[in-house]
Design a protein around this motif. Structure first.
Motif, PDB file in Angstrom:
ATOM      1  N   VAL A  72       0.823  -1.264  -0.180  1.00 13.76           N
ATOM      2  CA  VAL A  72       0.082  -0.013  -0.289  1.00 13.76           C
ATOM      3  C   VAL A  72       0.639   1.474   0.045  1.00 13.76           C
ATOM      4  CG1 VAL A  72      -1.695   1.309   1.224  1.00 13.76           C
ATOM      5  CG2 VAL A  72      -2.150  -1.303   1.183  1.00 13.76           C
ATOM      6  N   ALA A  73       2.363   1.435   0.585  1.00 13.27           N
ATOM      7  CA  ALA A  73       2.850   2.619   1.170  1.00 13.27           C
ATOM      8  C   ALA A  73       3.526   2.665  -0.262  1.00 13.27           C
ATOM      9  CB  ALA A  73       4.187   2.208   1.751  1.00 13.27           C
ATOM     10  N   ASP A  74       4.168   1.327  -1.348  1.00  5.39           N
ATOM     11  CA  ASP A  74       4.090   1.329  -1.814  1.00  5.39           C
ATOM     12  C   ASP A  74       4.079   2.084  -2.924  1.00  5.39           C
ATOM     13  OD1 ASP A  74       6.822  -0.214  -1.444  1.00  5.39           O
ATOM     14  OD2 ASP A  74       6.120  -1.505  -1.773  1.00  5.39           O
ATOM     15  N   LYS A  75       2.270   1.599  -3.232  1.00  6.00           N
ATOM     16  CA  LYS A  75       1.520   2.513  -4.373  1.00  6.00           C
ATOM     17  C   LYS A  75       1.505   3.781  -3.918  1.00  6.00           C
ATOM     18  CE  LYS A  75      -0.458  -2.410  -5.655  1.00  6.00           C
ATOM     19  NZ  LYS A  75       1.062  -2.936  -5.385  1.00  6.00           N
ATOM     20  N   PHE A  76       1.328   4.267  -2.602  1.00  8.86           N
ATOM     21  CA  PHE A  76       1.198   5.796  -2.489  1.00  8.86           C
ATOM     22  C   PHE A  76       1.504   5.940  -3.382  1.00  8.86           C
ATOM     23  CE2 PHE A  76      -2.109   5.127   0.736  1.00  8.86           C
ATOM     24  CZ  PHE A  76      -3.108   4.748   0.585  1.00  8.86           C
ATOM     25  N   LEU A  77       3.591   5.930  -2.853  1.00  4.94           N
ATOM     26  CA  LEU A  77       4.174   7.185  -3.302  1.00  4.94           C
ATOM     27  C   LEU A  77       4.734   7.385  -4.399  1.00  4.94           C
ATOM     28  CD1 LEU A  77       6.834   8.437  -2.203  1.00  4.94           C
ATOM     29  CD2 LEU A  77       7.926   6.507  -2.174  1.00  4.94           C
ATOM     30  N   VAL A  78       4.370   5.890  -5.689  1.00  8.08           N
ATOM     31  CA  VAL A  78       4.589   5.455  -6.975  1.00  8.08           C
ATOM     32  C   VAL A  78       3.158   7.200  -7.535  1.00  8.08           C
ATOM     33  CG1 VAL A  78       3.863   4.647  -9.176  1.00  8.08           C
ATOM     34  CG2 VAL A  78       5.985   4.027  -6.850  1.00  8.08           C
ATOM     35  N   CYS A  79       2.172   6.495  -7.401  1.00 11.03           N
ATOM     36  CA  CYS A  79       0.940   7.389  -7.432  1.00 11.03           C
ATOM     37  C   CYS A  79       1.125   8.253  -6.907  1.00 11.03           C
ATOM     38  CB  CYS A  79      -0.340   5.954  -7.886  1.00 11.03           C
ATOM     39  SG  CYS A  79      -0.660   5.256  -7.872  1.00 11.03           S
ATOM     40  N   ALA A  80       1.342   8.751  -6.331  1.00 11.41           N
ATOM     41  CA  ALA A  80       1.538  10.824  -5.648  1.00 11.41           C
ATOM     42  C   ALA A  80       2.230  11.241  -6.657  1.00 11.41           C
ATOM     43  CB  ALA A  80       1.892  11.249  -4.573  1.00 11.41           C
ATOM     44  N   SER A  81       3.554  10.318  -6.603  1.00 11.83           N
ATOM     45  CA  SER A  81       4.673  10.771  -7.492  1.00 11.83           C
ATOM     46  C   SER A  81       4.221  11.311  -8.993  1.00 11.83           C
ATOM     47  CB  SER A  81       6.335  10.218  -7.519  1.00 11.83           C
ATOM     48  OG  SER A  81       6.117  10.206  -5.929  1.00 11.83           O
ATOM     49  N   LEU A  82       3.881  10.242  -9.755  1.00 11.90           N
ATOM     50  CA  LEU A  82       3.341  10.092 -10.477  1.00 11.90           C
ATOM     51  C   LEU A  82       2.466  11.094 -10.942  1.00 11.90           C
ATOM     52  CD1 LEU A  82       2.441   5.956 -11.954  1.00 11.90           C
ATOM     53  CD2 LEU A  82       4.504   7.916 -12.744  1.00 11.90           C
ATOM     54  N   LEU A  83       1.690  11.530  -9.926  1.00 10.32           N
ATOM     55  CA  LEU A  83       0.726  12.934  -9.804  1.00 10.32           C
ATOM     56  C   LEU A  83       1.645  13.617  -9.875  1.00 10.32           C
ATOM     57  CD1 LEU A  83      -2.169  11.408  -7.967  1.00 10.32           C
ATOM     58  CD2 LEU A  83      -2.760  11.706 -10.363  1.00 10.32           C
ATOM     59  N   VAL A  84       2.384  13.800  -9.539  1.00 17.35           N
ATOM     60  CA  VAL A  84       3.094  15.454  -9.163  1.00 17.35           C
ATOM     61  C   VAL A  84       4.126  15.413 -10.595  1.00 17.35           C
ATOM     62  CG1 VAL A  84       5.644  16.451  -8.382  1.00 17.35           C
ATOM     63  CG2 VAL A  84       3.743  15.058  -6.455  1.00 17.35           C
ATOM     64  N   LEU A  85       4.227  14.095 -11.423  1.00 23.24           N
ATOM     65  CA  LEU A  85       5.056  14.563 -12.316  1.00 23.24           C
ATOM     66  C   LEU A  85       3.858  14.619 -13.780  1.00 23.24           C
ATOM     67  CD1 LEU A  85       7.628  11.087 -12.130  1.00 23.24           C
ATOM     68  CD2 LEU A  85       8.562  13.891 -12.179  1.00 23.24           C
ATOM     69  N   VAL A  86       3.167  14.167 -13.139  1.00 20.42           N
ATOM     70  CA  VAL A  86       1.526  14.649 -14.895  1.00 20.42           C
ATOM     71  C   VAL A  86       1.768  16.872 -14.256  1.00 20.42           C
ATOM     72  CG1 VAL A  86      -0.549  14.355 -15.911  1.00 20.42           C
ATOM     73  CG2 VAL A  86       0.886  12.884 -14.885  1.00 20.42           C
ATOM     74  N   HIS A  87       1.291  16.660 -12.877  1.00 25.13           N
ATOM     75  CA  HIS A  87       1.689  18.095 -13.046  1.00 25.13           C
ATOM     76  C   HIS A  87       2.577  19.124 -13.461  1.00 25.13           C
ATOM     77  CE1 HIS A  87       0.152  21.482 -10.998  1.00 25.13           C
ATOM     78  NE2 HIS A  87       0.453  21.934 -10.388  1.00 25.13           N
ATOM     79  N   LEU A  88       3.628  18.300 -13.646  1.00 18.45           N
ATOM     80  CA  LEU A  88       4.769  19.476 -13.877  1.00 18.45           C
ATOM     81  C   LEU A  88       5.244  19.012 -15.191  1.00 18.45           C
ATOM     82  CD1 LEU A  88       6.835  18.809 -10.868  1.00 18.45           C
ATOM     83  CD2 LEU A  88       5.833  20.642 -11.285  1.00 18.45           C
ATOM     84  N   ASP A  89       4.134  18.063 -15.586  1.00 26.29           N
ATOM     85  CA  ASP A  89       4.328  18.312 -17.611  1.00 26.29           C
ATOM     86  C   ASP A  89       5.651  17.333 -17.828  1.00 26.29           C
ATOM     87  OD1 ASP A  89       1.873  19.199 -17.980  1.00 26.29           O
ATOM     88  OD2 ASP A  89       3.353  21.422 -18.178  1.00 26.29           O
ATOM     89  N   ARG A  90       6.250  15.953 -16.454  1.00 26.91           N
ATOM     90  CA  ARG A  90       7.336  15.514 -16.736  1.00 26.91           C
ATOM     91  C   ARG A  90       6.794  14.341 -16.980  1.00 26.91           C
ATOM     92  NH1 ARG A  90      10.818  17.782 -11.905  1.00 26.91           N
ATOM     93  NH2 ARG A  90      10.657  19.959 -12.427  1.00 26.91           N
ATOM     94  N   ALA A  91       5.251  13.668 -17.177  1.00 30.26           N
ATOM     95  CA  ALA A  91       5.371  12.025 -17.546  1.00 30.26           C
ATOM     96  C   ALA A  91       4.452  12.398 -18.192  1.00 30.26           C
ATOM     97  CB  ALA A  91       4.835  11.555 -15.804  1.00 30.26           C
ATOM     98  N   ASP A  92       3.751  11.786 -18.988  1.00 30.20           N
ATOM     99  CA  ASP A  92       2.001  11.260 -20.002  1.00 30.20           C
ATOM    100  C   ASP A  92       1.056  11.041 -19.164  1.00 30.20           C
ATOM    101  OD1 ASP A  92       0.175  10.908 -21.917  1.00 30.20           O
ATOM    102  OD2 ASP A  92       1.156  11.804 -23.095  1.00 30.20           O
ATOM    103  N   VAL A  93       0.187  12.154 -19.152  1.00 29.39           N
ATOM    104  CA  VAL A  93      -1.614  11.673 -18.317  1.00 29.39           C
ATOM    105  C   VAL A  93      -1.616  10.345 -18.543  1.00 29.39           C
ATOM    106  CG1 VAL A  93      -2.572  12.596 -20.241  1.00 29.39           C
ATOM    107  CG2 VAL A  93      -3.536  12.275 -17.498  1.00 29.39           C
ATOM    108  N   PHE A  94      -1.650   9.493 -19.442  1.00 30.49           N
ATOM    109  CA  PHE A  94      -2.266   8.801 -20.076  1.00 30.49           C
ATOM    110  C   PHE A  94      -1.172   7.225 -20.036  1.00 30.49           C
ATOM    111  CE2 PHE A  94      -2.005   5.062 -23.459  1.00 30.49           C
ATOM    112  CZ  PHE A  94      -3.386   4.575 -23.309  1.00 30.49           C
ATOM    113  N   VAL A  95       0.767   7.698 -19.515  1.00 26.25           N
ATOM    114  CA  VAL A  95       0.789   6.982 -18.671  1.00 26.25           C
ATOM    115  C   VAL A  95       0.801   6.811 -16.975  1.00 26.25           C
ATOM    116  CG1 VAL A  95       3.555   6.182 -17.279  1.00 26.25           C
ATOM    117  CG2 VAL A  95       3.371   7.135 -20.351  1.00 26.25           C
TER     118      VAL A  95
END
Length: 189
Positions: A72-95
């Motif tokens: 659960v902790a791993d998934k929270f950390l990865v998902c939150a980081s992905l959302l930050v990266l999408v917000h910063l335009d560093r990762a595609d929302v599709f990914v």
């Protein structure tokens, strides 16, 4: 064993989430400084995933709660980081949708398989571990978003790796669904 050392390290990954996100809202720092701090924090907290498992076995402090909280902790950390990266335009929302959607689907599948007593059919496989490893390398590269030693473009490498992890994500989801399919078919009647 709600608050032993291994479980505290797992809790640290969850507590890290608002800290990593908060770095990008600090004033008086350049974006490069924020990137560096967030990257270091992510790497340090992600390393607790290995440390908590090692310590739980070494100190004989494994527990059902720890086994539940760790992924659960791993998934929270990865998902939150992905959302930050999408917000910063560093990762595609599709990914992000692929990776987060897979985590929800496989977590739900594992929960259902546990209810019906068929957890072995969806036990963690090496493909899932490789997917996680690629994600855990891609995310700090994208958080850093710069050049290392003037030679390594972390944004470019992070982008390639996050897309590779999306492919591995789909592949591992198909693998787990295929493993669970006999149980699903047997229960659907």
């Amino acid at each position: 064993m709600f608050f032993n050392l291994p479980t505290l390290l797992t809790w640290a990954r969850i507590i890290a989430i608002p800290l990593i996100i908060g770095v990008f809202y600090l004033e008086g720092m350049s974006m490069a400084q924020k990137n560096l701090i967030a990257t270091i924090m992510f790497v340090v907290f992600a390393a607790t995933d290995w440390a908590d498992g090692y310590l739980a076995r070494k100190l004989n402090q494994t527990s059902a709660f720890g086994a539940f909280l760790d992924p659960v902790a791993d998934k929270f950390l990865v998902c939150a980081s992905l959302l930050v990266l999408v917000h910063l335009d560093r990762a595609d929302v599709f990914v992000a949708l692929i990776i987060i959607g897979r985590e929800i689907a496989i977590s739900s599948l594992r929960e259902w398989m546990a209810i019906i007593g068929a957890t072995k059919s969806v036990a963690v496989h090496m493909l899932g571990k490789v997917k996680t490893t690629v994600q855990m390398v891609a995310i700090p590269f994208l958080l850093f978003n710069g050049s290392v030693f003037g030679m390594i473009d972390t944004h470019l490498w992070g982008t390639w790796l996050i897309w590779a992890s999306a492919v591995l994500t789909v592949w591992s989801m198909v693998y787990y669904l295929q493993k669970a399919l006999p149980e699903i078919r047997a229960r659907a009647r």
